[in-house]
Design a protein around this motif. Structure first.
Motif, mmCIF file in Angstrom:
data_model
loop_
_atom_site.group_PDB
_atom_site.id
_atom_site.type_symbol
_atom_site.label_atom_id
_atom_site.label_comp_id
_atom_site.label_asym_id
_atom_site.label_seq_id
_atom_site.Cartn_x
_atom_site.Cartn_y
_atom_site.Cartn_z
ATOM 1 N N SER A 81 -10.362 -1.266 -0.374
ATOM 2 C CA SER A 81 -11.446 -2.095 0.167
ATOM 3 C C SER A 81 -10.871 -3.240 0.979
ATOM 4 C CB SER A 81 -12.303 -2.661 -0.980
ATOM 5 O OG SER A 81 -11.510 -3.441 -1.844
ATOM 6 N N SER A 82 -11.023 -3.188 2.297
ATOM 7 C CA SER A 82 -10.621 -4.255 3.227
ATOM 8 C C SER A 82 -9.246 -4.846 2.891
ATOM 9 C CB SER A 82 -11.675 -5.374 3.241
ATOM 10 O OG SER A 82 -12.925 -4.860 3.616
ATOM 11 N N PRO A 83 -8.179 -4.070 3.032
ATOM 12 C CA PRO A 83 -6.856 -4.581 2.665
ATOM 13 C C PRO A 83 -6.372 -5.664 3.622
ATOM 14 C CG PRO A 83 -6.648 -2.504 3.827
ATOM 15 C CD PRO A 83 -8.121 -2.731 3.613
ATOM 16 N N PRO A 84 -5.736 -6.718 3.104
ATOM 17 C CA PRO A 84 -5.131 -7.707 3.992
ATOM 18 C C PRO A 84 -3.925 -7.097 4.703
ATOM 19 C CG PRO A 84 -4.515 -8.134 1.715
ATOM 20 C CD PRO A 84 -5.541 -7.033 1.685
ATOM 21 N N PRO A 85 -3.534 -7.603 5.882
ATOM 22 C CA PRO A 85 -2.404 -7.038 6.625
ATOM 23 C C PRO A 85 -1.107 -7.039 5.828
ATOM 24 C CG PRO A 85 -3.649 -8.581 7.986
ATOM 25 C CD PRO A 85 -4.177 -8.711 6.598
ATOM 26 N N SER A 86 -0.972 -7.973 4.866
ATOM 27 C CA SER A 86 0.265 -8.067 4.097
ATOM 28 C C SER A 86 0.534 -6.829 3.255
ATOM 29 C CB SER A 86 0.224 -9.309 3.191
ATOM 30 O OG SER A 86 -0.887 -9.246 2.310
ATOM 31 N N LEU A 87 -0.493 -6.015 2.989
ATOM 32 C CA LEU A 87 -0.302 -4.790 2.216
ATOM 33 C C LEU A 87 0.359 -3.695 3.042
ATOM 34 C CD1 LEU A 87 -3.605 -4.385 0.145
ATOM 35 C CD2 LEU A 87 -1.429 -5.328 -0.590
ATOM 36 N N ARG A 88 0.326 -3.830 4.358
ATOM 37 C CA ARG A 88 0.859 -2.794 5.243
ATOM 38 C C ARG A 88 1.760 -3.420 6.311
ATOM 39 N NH1 ARG A 88 -5.028 0.220 5.956
ATOM 40 N NH2 ARG A 88 -5.130 1.085 3.826
ATOM 41 N N PRO A 89 2.899 -3.993 5.909
ATOM 42 C CA PRO A 89 3.783 -4.657 6.863
ATOM 43 C C PRO A 89 4.515 -3.663 7.756
ATOM 44 C CG PRO A 89 4.803 -4.602 4.717
ATOM 45 C CD PRO A 89 3.407 -4.063 4.532
ATOM 46 N N LEU A 90 5.034 -4.152 8.836
ATOM 47 C CA LEU A 90 5.769 -3.321 9.786
ATOM 48 C C LEU A 90 6.920 -2.599 9.089
ATOM 49 C CD1 LEU A 90 6.543 -2.424 12.657
ATOM 50 C CD2 LEU A 90 7.768 -4.586 12.920
ATOM 51 N N GLY A 91 6.959 -1.277 9.234
ATOM 52 C CA GLY A 91 8.053 -0.492 8.690
ATOM 53 C C GLY A 91 7.852 0.023 7.281
ATOM 54 N N TYR A 92 6.753 -0.355 6.620
ATOM 55 C CA TYR A 92 6.605 -0.022 5.201
ATOM 56 C C TYR A 92 6.473 1.490 4.960
ATOM 57 C CZ TYR A 92 1.594 1.161 5.145
ATOM 58 O OH TYR A 92 0.383 1.779 5.325
ATOM 59 N N ASP A 119 0.841 -1.194 0.000
ATOM 60 C CA ASP A 119 0.000 0.000 0.000
ATOM 61 C C ASP A 119 0.879 1.247 0.000
ATOM 62 O OD1 ASP A 119 -1.880 1.941 0.291
ATOM 63 O OD2 ASP A 119 -2.519 1.369 2.306
ATOM 64 N N MET A 120 1.313 1.638 -1.201
ATOM 65 C CA MET A 120 2.146 2.828 -1.380
ATOM 66 C C MET A 120 1.651 3.622 -2.584
ATOM 67 S SD MET A 120 6.124 1.697 -0.760
ATOM 68 C CE MET A 120 6.832 1.775 0.885
ATOM 69 N N PRO A 121 1.943 4.908 -2.637
ATOM 70 C CA PRO A 121 1.515 5.717 -3.780
ATOM 71 C C PRO A 121 2.027 5.142 -5.104
ATOM 72 C CG PRO A 121 2.356 7.117 -2.020
ATOM 73 C CD PRO A 121 2.664 5.712 -1.623
ATOM 74 N N GLY A 122 1.121 5.043 -6.087
ATOM 75 C CA GLY A 122 1.498 4.562 -7.398
ATOM 76 C C GLY A 122 1.644 3.055 -7.503
ATOM 77 N N LYS A 123 1.312 2.306 -6.428
ATOM 78 C CA LYS A 123 1.468 0.852 -6.430
ATOM 79 C C LYS A 123 0.100 0.177 -6.576
ATOM 80 C CE LYS A 123 5.851 1.405 -5.402
ATOM 81 N NZ LYS A 123 6.905 1.244 -6.417
ATOM 82 N N TRP A 124 0.124 -1.066 -7.069
ATOM 83 C CA TRP A 124 -1.110 -1.858 -7.164
ATOM 84 C C TRP A 124 -1.734 -2.061 -5.785
ATOM 85 C CZ3 TRP A 124 -3.662 -2.853 -11.487
ATOM 86 C CH2 TRP A 124 -2.986 -2.799 -12.693
ATOM 87 N N GLY A 125 -0.889 -2.211 -4.778
ATOM 88 C CA GLY A 125 -1.404 -2.406 -3.425
ATOM 89 C C GLY A 125 -2.241 -1.243 -2.938
ATOM 90 N N ARG A 126 -1.922 -0.018 -3.380
ATOM 91 C CA ARG A 126 -2.719 1.145 -2.989
ATOM 92 C C ARG A 126 -4.129 1.049 -3.555
ATOM 93 N NH1 ARG A 126 -1.660 6.246 -1.127
ATOM 94 N NH2 ARG A 126 -0.365 5.011 0.293
#
Length: 314
Positions: free
Chosen positions: A46-57, A34-41
């Motif tokens: 809608s209900s993101p899994p925790p893997s999109l926002r890992p510790l330190g990202y 989940d970063m600007p310009g990324k597919w994860g963003r």
């Protein structure tokens, strides 16, 4: 400079952050973030899994992070279309690894490649051809050891023996990665001992304790101190968080609860493995199960309990 890669999360993002803080991060290859310009963003809307926002990202430079979402999306699409089909993690990890290997062969100028177990073999081979040093991050206790402990536990508890979590092909892949790595990162001295027992030179093993999320735990002790103590007449509150499986040692936790001489309440948080379903049909009084909960809810549950128990066979 350092290049890192992993299809999952674990601590690869924290290792990348350490490389960035030392001004040595060339690139981090991942699935989705989940970063600007990324597919994860886009998926995070809608209900993101925790893997999109890992510790330190949040501290990582987006320009240094490269997404490769195709393997993970194929994996999730397969699970959705054929829910009864057994997950082929080997295919998914191998596909991701090959994509990253092509990037390393074409563009990497780093002197060090850091990959994580199960999806680093082809990348390490590509890195070696370019004269790079290879570091392998091993997330867990060796499967062969865990399988041996599971056989002992199944016999002890008169339970159906669970199948190995790794196929022969995956075990062979892990072995090749261990043999190819210049350095192997383990998360504890115990794990390092079990890795060396597989015939790996202890001189190539380094112990890097797992990182702690200080933000997650901040304020927990203050919140916890506001709750009443068990000595004030209420039951002892116990919590377990993780997969409810034999390898996690959950049956032994239930055995221990049945022997407790004091009133208790125990909350088991996590997904139930199929082999454990019959065993969990007869829970001790005071026990209840709650499925996966988000991190904020888990923090709240921790603050409401007296004891956190982790009875893993590993």
């Amino acid at each position: 400079m350092i290049t890192l890669s992993y299809i999952g999360v674990h601590q690869i993002f924290q290792l990348a952050l350490a490389a960035q803080e030392s001004h040595q991060l060339e690139s981090l290859h991942c699935s989705l973030i989940d970063m600007p310009g990324k597919w994860g963003r886009r998926l995070a809307r809608s209900s993101p899994p925790p893997s999109l926002r890992p510790l330190g990202y949040l501290e990582l430079c987006p320009d240094r992070v490269r997404e490769h979402p195709l393997p993970l999306l194929i994996h999730r699409l397969t699970q959705r279309l054929w829910p009864r089909k057994q997950s082929d993690q080997l295919f998914t990890n191998r596909l991701f690894d090959r994509i990253v290997a092509r990037h390393i062969a074409k563009s990497a100028t780093s002197g060090i490649f850091v990959g994580a177990e199960t999806c680093a073999l082809e990348s390490m081979r590509a890195a070696k051809k370019k004269g790079m040093h290879c570091i392998l991050d091993c997330p867990g206790v060796p499967v062969l050891y865990l399988d041996a402990q599971a056989r002992i536990a199944a016999k002890d508890l008169d339970l159906q023996l669970p199948s190995s979590s790794n196929s022969p092909a995956m075990l062979a892949r892990k072995r090749q990665e261990l043999e190819l790595a210049d350095l192997i990162l383990c998360c504890s001295a115990f794990q390092a001992e079990k890795v060396s027992e597989q015939g790996i030179d202890p001189g190539r093993i380094r112990v890097v304790p797992l990182w702690a999320d200080a933000e997650f735990w901040s304020g927990l002790y203050q919140v916890r101190s506001n709750h009443s103590r068990p000595s004030e007449g209420r039951p002892l509150r116990i919590i377990y968080a993780g997969t409810l499986s034999l390898k996690k040692g959950v049956p032994y936790l239930l055995q221990a609860l049945r022997r407790l001489p004091v009133p208790f309440e125990c909350l088991l948080v996590g997904r139930i493995s199929p082999a454990m379903a019959p065993f969990l049909s007869d829970l001790p009084g005071g026990c209840r199960i709650e499925s996966y909960v988000p991190k904020d809810r888990l923090r709240q549950l921790y603050s409401e309990h007296d004891v956190l128990v982790m009875p893993s066979l590993g």
